[in-house]
Scaffold this active site. Structure first.
Site, short mmCIF file in Angstrom:
data_model
loop_
_atom_site.label_atom_id
_atom_site.label_comp_id
_atom_site.label_asym_id
_atom_site.label_seq_id
_atom_site.Cartn_x
_atom_site.Cartn_y
_atom_site.Cartn_z
N CYS A 65 -54.97 26.84 -4.66
CA CYS A 65 -55.62 28.11 -4.99
C CYS A 65 -54.60 29.23 -4.94
CB CYS A 65 -56.76 28.42 -4.02
SG CYS A 65 -56.21 28.64 -2.30
N ASP B 294 -48.40 51.93 -5.83
CA ASP B 294 -47.08 52.33 -6.30
C ASP B 294 -47.28 53.53 -7.23
OD1 ASP B 294 -44.17 51.82 -6.68
OD2 ASP B 294 -44.82 51.60 -8.75
N CYS C 8 -73.33 15.29 -5.05
CA CYS C 8 -72.73 14.84 -6.32
C CYS C 8 -71.36 15.48 -6.51
CB CYS C 8 -73.63 15.23 -7.49
SG CYS C 8 -75.31 14.57 -7.40
N ASP D 158 -43.08 45.20 -9.49
CA ASP D 158 -43.65 45.13 -8.15
C ASP D 158 -44.07 43.72 -7.75
OD1 ASP D 158 -43.52 47.97 -7.84
OD2 ASP D 158 -45.25 48.14 -9.14
N ASP E 236 -47.51 47.52 -11.11
CA ASP E 236 -47.57 47.29 -12.55
C ASP E 236 -47.45 45.83 -12.94
OD1 ASP E 236 -44.91 46.70 -12.23
OD2 ASP E 236 -44.18 48.53 -13.17
N CYS F 244 -76.88 17.86 -6.90
CA CYS F 244 -76.74 18.55 -5.62
C CYS F 244 -75.29 18.55 -5.18
CB CYS F 244 -77.61 17.89 -4.54
SG CYS F 244 -77.11 16.20 -4.14
N CYS G 105 -52.82 29.64 -1.61
CA CYS G 105 -51.67 28.76 -1.43
C CYS G 105 -50.43 29.34 -2.10
CB CYS G 105 -51.97 27.38 -2.02
SG CYS G 105 -53.43 26.56 -1.36
#
Length: 844
Positions: free
Chosen positions: A24, A532, A123, A739, A735, A120, A27
């Protein structure tokens, strides 16, 4: 010009490092944070969807061993060259070509599947496990609400392997997009919905007489329907409408597994089977009126019917939850007119090639990203960027796919087509966010993995307990059935994904792209927002605000200054030259130019030696500044930079010709954005490379009390880390280009851009347009979405925690239990949909 500025850094060759184990955006940020601390790393950006870290080296660059150690310290591993991602190399570009954003993901093995048959959260876990067991799969995420799966795998993994794994798990899967256009998919959904409604209507018509006999005593009708008639009414419902539950249960049992359908099949079969047994044993009384008092056909039929209704309403709610992606996907027309060999042709939009000249009439949608070559119009880009005001378009202006040409014929040269367009990249990012899971979902997944087996165990104990207590087999069985049908793992499975789908969809409609659910969850805990200054709170395009002659005519001062700055690419120099041209002054070419880093320049113009720059530059060349110090102070109070213009005569004479005040205008809505940040209870902070005095002047105008001034680009990361060490949860707004290291170092990075690749990839949250008011809106959406997740999970857990014991205690009939179960999942999805109304009311 270099007055009060730094020289532009020389371009460096980037390094690319494959990283394994990321799941994700959180991470990715962890890896970025560790890599940024390695000596020799100027900046780093990590994309978890590609499994790649892109590193800008500083000086000689970092050692590979140090990079690998940093990745391991972060809890991840470096991939093998040629397997998961490219090895460390200095000749790969920092960014994939614009038209290859989607292709880059596919090449890295990011697959999206459409999955059918899930009922559900159990599954979901089963399919994720099946996909994760495919060799080469790094991560699999399944979304119950959108009926989809997103898989990150090695390039060697094929879609066929993934769909085969899903089928072996007992479900059906196809690669997303393999079933045709968005319009045809919508048509199939409508057709399927009608089929479901017809099935429910048939089941309801057969069930109503069975339920009506419960009201017979109230209207003076004695007895019940004949048992054989009850059987004739209930059998089509149980076998026909309920066949799907048996089919899924059989598949699950063959794999020694259970799910929501198993609970429904077991519960209704028990009630129907007991009633069928009693019917058969009645003999001749099977056709007698009033002999059906001890039967429970109505319970079995009502549960099946109510579950069908719940599934239909649930499907409608979840489809509405994913309406944002559907709306975006519908923006691209199926056909387009292009000019080829001097003739206008109508072709499929997928057949448009780069460089084609596309004709877009008034009222039509723009099919590709491109540049206007001929024509004038206004484009409505609201569904792409969230900007409601039409944008003027003329020759040379860029247009994006999905926008509406309001008036006038436009001829557009295609610069990005198909998956490379901004629209397709937005759709891909929103889908990725909706497929991801916030950290809170881990608890739900653990509970869901044991939920259905635990419910079956509770039902068995309930039946056994009532039987042992002497209540009789029928009472024991009915209470066990009530436990089976009232349990609702669907509510647990839908609680998080429906809220994430609606929240990310609401954000996307407002021009805010949230890359993953982890960023969505992290944003709700922000305490400090760092802006910024340049390009974020200000336009980023400085302009001359004042011309103050001292020992020269105004036009002469402008002509000399613009001529000296003529060949500089510095923003302040460009502002001076542009201002002079607008005033009708044509600058000449300087004979010589000498730059002093951080101070200014010395130029030979019209036979005169000019000194331009800051006060330090004037002092270095002995130019007196007393006559301009009061003016310079006024500039500083207004937040402007001062360009001093002096002359060094041949005989050693030095004089001040005048001063130029250069300022960067505040963006529309900047002050409003800061006020909204404060209303959310957050602390706004402005980060700037300007002097303390200049930065504070801008901050006062915006209403910002905390200012971090004089911060060089390399120092932005240090400031972010310092605030985080002080216990603040930091959102960094920049931006998305210069950055990037600071965005990665923050708890939440918010990249403000115009839909460019960098803006879309450098932070957890990307703003599609340069409007600072989107920052509080993004944080507000995050808070409200997470609030819905908490409400949904609270309801789902409390419902099951309370309902199951109540059913086990014999206080609920199977019919009431079935209705409550159907209502629970629908209520969770509907509560998530309220995010749309809640957000609209707050923005009104």
């Amino acid at each position: 010009m270099s007055a009060a500025s730094e020289a532009a850094p020389a371009p460096r060759q980037p390094l690319t490092l494959p990283v394994q184990g990321m799941s994700c955006g959180g991470c990715a940020k962890t890896v970025q944070r560790h890599l940024a601390e390695v000596p020799g790393v100027a900046s780093v950006r990590v994309d978890h969807t590609e499994g790649v870290a892109r590193i800008e080296p500083d000086g000689a660059g970092p050692a590979r061993d140090a990079l690998e150690a940093a990745v391991r310290e972060a809890g991840y591993s470096v991939g093998d060259a040629g397997a998961e991602a490219p090895a460390v190399t200095a000749d790969a570009p920092a960014e994939a070509p614009r038209s290859g954003a989607h292709a880059a993901r596919v090449a890295q093995g990011v697959h999206e599947l459409t999955v059918q048959g899930m009922s559900c959260a159990s599954c979901v876990n089963r399919i994720e496990t099946a996909l994760s067991e495919v060799p080469g799969v790094r991560r699999a995420s399944v979304n119950l609400a959108s009926k989809s799966a997103r898989v990150e795998a090695a390039p060697s993994v094929t879609p066929e392997q993934l769909t085969s794994a899903v089928r072996e798990a007992g479900y059906d899967a196809k690669p997303a997009g393999s079933t045709g256009s968005a319009a045809s998919a919508a048509a199939r959904e409508d057709s399927g919905a009608w089929t479901e409604w017809l099935l429910f209507a048939g089941a309801a018509l057969l069930t109503l007489p069975l339920m009506a006999q419960m009201l017979f005593p109230l209207v003076g009708i004695p007895g019940h329907l004949p048992p054989l008639l009850q059987l004739a009414l209930a059998l089509p419902v149980q076998v026909g409408a309920g066949w799907r539950f048996y089919r899924t249960t059989w598949k699950e049992l063959k794999r020694r597994s259970v799910n929501m359908d198993t609970l429904v099949a077991l519960g209704t079969s028990a009630a129907f089977g007991l009633s069928l047994f009693h019917t058969v044993t009645l003999g001749d009384a099977m056709i007698a009126w009033g002999a059906g008092g001890g039967l429970y056909y109505e319970a079995a039929a009502a549960v099946v019917t109510l579950v069908l209704l719940g599934r239909i309403l649930e499907t409608r709610a979840t489809q509405r939850a994913g309406a944002a992606v559907a709306a975006l996907a519908a923006l691209r027309p199926d056909t387009v007119r292009v000019v080829r060999d001097g003739e206008t042709q109508t072709i499929r939009v997928d057949d448009v090639a780069l460089g084609d000249l596309v004709l877009v009439r008034a009222g039509e949608r723009v099919p590709v990203d491109g540049v206007v070559r001929d024509g004038e119009s206004h484009a409505d880009e609201s569904l792409v960027t969230g900007e409601s005001k039409p944008v003027a378009k003329a020759a040379g202006d860029a247009v994006v796919a999905g926008s509406i040409n309001n008036d006038g014929l436009l001829r557009i040269e295609a610069t990005a087509v198909g998956a490379g367009t901004t629209l397709d990249r937005i759709i891909d990012l929103v889908r990725a966010a909706q497929a991801s899971k916030p950290p809170v979902q881990r608890l739900v997944d653990r509970v869901a993995s044991v939920f259905v087996p635990a419910v079956i165990a509770v039902a068995v104990v309930t039946g056994a307990g009532w039987a042992i207590a002497g209540a009789g087999a029928e009472v024991a069985l009915l209470n066990a059935v009530a436990v089976l049908v009232i349990a609702c793992p669907c509510a647990l499975g839908l609680a998080t994904p429906t809220a994430v789908m609606v929240g990310t969809g609401v954000a996307a409609r407002n021009g805010v792209l949230i890359r993953d659910a982890a960023s969505l969850e992290a944003a709700r805990g922000v305490t400090t927002v760092i802006f910024d200054k340049t390009g974020t709170l200000t336009e980023g395009r400085p302009s001359v605000r004042a011309v103050e002659p001292v020992d020269a005519e105004r036009d002469t001062l402008l002509r000399l200054a613009a001529s000296a700055e003529q060949e500089s690419t510095h923003p302040l120099a460009s502002a001076v030259v542009a201002y002079a041209r607008d005033a009708g002054i044509t600058p000449g070419a300087p004979e010589t130019v000498t730059t002093t880093a951080g101070k200014g320049i010395v130029a030979r113009v019209e036979g005169r030696t000019l000194v331009l720059g800051n006060a330090a530059q004037m002092a270095a060349y002995g130019v007196p500044t007393e006559a301009g110090e009061a003016t310079a102070q006024q500039h500083g109070d207004r937040g402007w930079s001062t360009i001093w213009v002096g002359e060094a005569g041949e005989g050693g004479d030095r004089k001040l010709l005048g001063l130029l005040g250069v300022g960067d205008a505040l963006k529309d809505g900047a002050a409003e954005a800061v006020a909204a940040i404060k209303d959310l209870g957050l602390t706004p902070v402005m980060l700037s490379g300007d002097t303390q005095r200049t930065a504070e002047a801008v901050a006062r105008e915006l209403g910002i009390e905390r200012v971090l001034a004089g911060v060089l680009p390399d120092g932005k990361v240090d400031e972010v880390k310092r605030l985080r060490r002080n216990g603040e949860v930091v959102a960094m707004v920049g931006d998305g280009i210069n950055d990037a290291p600071a965005l990665a170092a923050a708890d939440v990075g918010i990249a403000m851009g115009g839909g460019t690749d960098v803006a879309l990839q450098s932070a957890g949250i990307a703003l599609m347009r340069g409007d600072p008011r989107l920052v509080p809106r993004a944080i507000g959406v995050s808070r409200r979405t997470y609030g819905k997740i908490r409400q949904n999970l609270f309801w789902a857990f409390v419902y099951n925690t309370v309902a199951i014991p109540v059913a086990a205690a014999g206080l609920l009939s199977p019919v009431i239990a079935g209705a409550a179960m159907a209502l629970s999942s629908v209520s969770v999805a509907t509560n998530s949909l309220l995010l749309n109304r809640d957000t609209q009311s707050r923005e009104a």
